[in-house]
Design an enzyme around this catalytic site. Structure first.
Site, short mmCIF file in Angstrom:
data_model
loop_
_atom_site.label_atom_id
_atom_site.label_comp_id
_atom_site.label_asym_id
_atom_site.label_seq_id
_atom_site.Cartn_x
_atom_site.Cartn_y
_atom_site.Cartn_z
N SER A 134 4.01 -5.79 -13.13
CA SER A 134 5.43 -5.55 -12.97
C SER A 134 6.03 -6.71 -12.17
O SER A 134 5.57 -6.99 -11.06
CB SER A 134 5.62 -4.21 -12.24
N LYS A 160 6.03 -6.77 -17.42
CA LYS A 160 7.20 -5.88 -17.30
C LYS A 160 8.19 -6.55 -16.36
O LYS A 160 7.85 -6.92 -15.25
CB LYS A 160 6.73 -4.53 -16.75
N LYS A 162 11.58 -6.26 -14.15
CA LYS A 162 12.55 -5.36 -13.55
C LYS A 162 13.94 -5.87 -13.92
O LYS A 162 14.19 -7.10 -13.83
CB LYS A 162 12.38 -5.36 -12.02
N ASP A 188 12.13 -2.56 -17.03
CA ASP A 188 12.26 -1.33 -16.23
C ASP A 188 13.55 -1.42 -15.41
O ASP A 188 13.70 -2.32 -14.57
CB ASP A 188 11.05 -1.18 -15.31
N GLU A 213 12.27 1.07 -19.83
CA GLU A 213 11.86 2.15 -18.93
C GLU A 213 13.03 2.62 -18.08
O GLU A 213 13.71 1.81 -17.46
CB GLU A 213 10.71 1.62 -18.05
N ASP A 238 10.26 7.31 -16.71
CA ASP A 238 9.43 7.27 -15.50
C ASP A 238 9.98 8.33 -14.55
O ASP A 238 9.52 9.49 -14.57
CB ASP A 238 9.49 5.84 -14.92
N LYS A 262 2.73 8.73 -13.59
CA LYS A 262 2.35 8.41 -12.21
C LYS A 262 1.96 9.73 -11.57
O LYS A 262 2.79 10.65 -11.49
CB LYS A 262 3.53 7.83 -11.43
N GLY A 290 2.56 2.53 -11.62
CA GLY A 290 2.02 2.22 -10.30
C GLY A 290 3.09 2.39 -9.25
O GLY A 290 4.29 2.42 -9.56
O1 OSB Z 1 9.47 2.02 -11.35
O2 OSB Z 1 7.50 1.57 -11.96
C1 OSB Z 1 8.37 1.61 -11.07
C2 OSB Z 1 6.99 0.04 -7.88
C3 OSB Z 1 7.49 0.92 -6.93
C4 OSB Z 1 8.27 1.96 -7.32
C5 OSB Z 1 8.58 2.14 -8.67
C6 OSB Z 1 8.06 1.28 -9.64
C7 OSB Z 1 7.28 0.19 -9.22
C8 OSB Z 1 6.78 -0.82 -10.14
C9 OSB Z 1 5.52 -1.54 -9.78
O3 OSB Z 1 7.33 -1.15 -11.16
C10 OSB Z 1 4.33 -0.74 -10.08
C11 OSB Z 1 3.04 -1.32 -9.52
O4 OSB Z 1 2.71 -2.46 -9.85
O5 OSB Z 1 2.37 -0.63 -8.72
MG MG Z 2 9.44 2.51 -13.41
#
Ligand code: OSB
Ligand code: MG
Length: 367
Positions: A134, A160, A162, A188, A213, A238, A262, A290
């Site tokens: 991510s 991915k 953001k 995302d 996402e 999510d 998750k 994650g």
């Molecule tokens: O939305 O998936 C998410 C991290 C913290 C809170 C929400 C998210 C995320 C990530 C990173 O996108 C996920 C990871 O690499 O652990």
């Molecule tokens: Mg997410």
């Protein structure tokens, strides 16, 4: 088994680089580890809350209080097995991340005492899992390209990005132009858009993304139903998916065609497995999300990702994606994959010196 005590250990884990999303910047994880102490040995859980209630309503100070006041007492009161934790806590509304952390610790203790791994218990079918990464919001596109280039070089099988309003079409276009159409790419939004942005988000359709996402707010299932009719890119949820019941509803209403699982968000690894099974029965692919976990949570996530319907690479990155020094032996990428731990329980443990170094506070709850 009979729990003798629950130890809540608050640790500070400095991150290698700040991680920016549509809801904020994280530079240091403020984490709660839960240690379940029983006559038959101990087990570890990790609470995935962060410092502030910005991804979801839960946050670490509140998790500590909730576990002390409401979650620990009924679990300490009489013998318990991990699969009974959900039922024993059913009169406590919400607080799923707090419940998940305690269930994880109890499950680890139980599996360690019987010699079974998390993956075996959950029904894993793979001994290694494909990993994605991510990528946070960067200050400019040049920097983003450098970061993505480095992760591709490290072997990650899926990127991915953001996104948020003002950082969406152009960064995606730049990454596609630079790395080509074979790159597995997804975005995302962490709920940063509204249904009024539907046409704008359709602008992502030309880039052949795996999925978008959580474009809209957590509670807005109806909005996602509407959006999924407008946008061609598959919608993945999510934040919205907080239980198997909500997942069933979202699938039936066609709010999404892919789900990010998750365990913390849904109240634990056992509910996560239920969602996996439900999605499998409906032909809905899932992948493992994650929450910037340390090696403890990462071990459990990798075990979860070894289940059959986890057909897309997860946010199961290597330890060094976030931490220079992980609390366990580090997870290291090999050909874009992580090995599923095979030892009893999580198959990993905190390294005592590291644990001491990062611990800020310890609270022990006894009956
Ligand atoms: O939305 O998936 C998410 C991290 C913290 C809170 C929400 C998210 C995320 C990530 C990173 O996108 C996920 C990871 O690499 O652990
Ligand atoms: Mg997410």
């Amino acid at each position: 088994m009979q729990l003798e005590a629950l130890e809540l250990r608050r640790v500070a884990l400095p991150m290698v680089t700040p991680f920016r999303t549509s809801f904020g910047v994280e530079q240091e994880r403020d984490v709660l580890f839960v240690r379940a102490i029983t006559a038959d040995g101990e087990g570890w859980g990790e609470c995935v809350t962060s410092k502030s209630p910005s991804y979801s309503s839960e946050y670490t100070d509140a998790a500590l209080l909730t576990i002390r006041r409401f979650i620990a007492p009924p679990l300490l009161a009489a013998p318990i097995t991990a699969i009974e934790v959900g039922e024993r806590l059913s009169s406590i509304r919400g607080h799923r991340m707090s419940k998940a952390a305690v269930e994880m610790a109890i499950l680890d203790a139980e599996l360690r005492s019987t010699g079974q791994s998390f993956a075996r218990f959950l029904g894993g079918v793979r001994d290694s899992v494909d990993c994605g990464v991510s990528v946070g919001i960067e200050d400019d596109i040049g920097r983003l390209i450098d970061v993505v280039d480095r992760f591709i070089g490290e072997g990650y099988k899926r990127i991915k990005l953001k996104i948020e309003p003002g950082w969406d079409i152009e960064p995606v276009r730049a990454v596609r132009d630079k790395f080509g159409h074979d790159l597995l790419l997804q975005v995302d939004a962490n709920a940063a858009y509204t249904l009024a942005d539907a046409r704008h988000l359709s602008g992502l359709d030309e880039f052949g993304l795996l999925l978008i996402e959580q474009p809209l707010p957590e509670e807005d299932i109806a909005g996602h139903v509407e959006l999924a009719r407008t946008v061609k890119t598959p919608i993945c949820l999510d934040e919205s998916i907080t239980s198997a019941g909500i997942a069933a509803d979202a699938i039936a209403r066609r709010a999404c065609s892919i789900i990010n699982i998750k365990a913390g968000r849904v109240g634990g690894y056992i509910e996560a497995r239920r969602i996996h099974d439900l999605c499998k029965a409906h032909g809905v692919p899932v992948w493992c999300g994650g929450m910037l976990e340390s090696g403890l949570g990462r071990a459990a996530n990798v075990a979860l990702a070894s289940l059959p319907n986890f057909t897309l690479p997860g946010d199961t990155s290597a330890s060094d994606r976030y931490y220079a020094k992980d609390v366990t032996e580090p997870f290291v990428l090999e050909d874009g994959q992580l090995k599923v731990p095979t030892g009893p329980g999580l198959g990993v443990e905190p390294l005592p010196e590291v644990l001491e170094e990062i611990t800020r506070d310890v609270v022990t709850i006894r009956l």
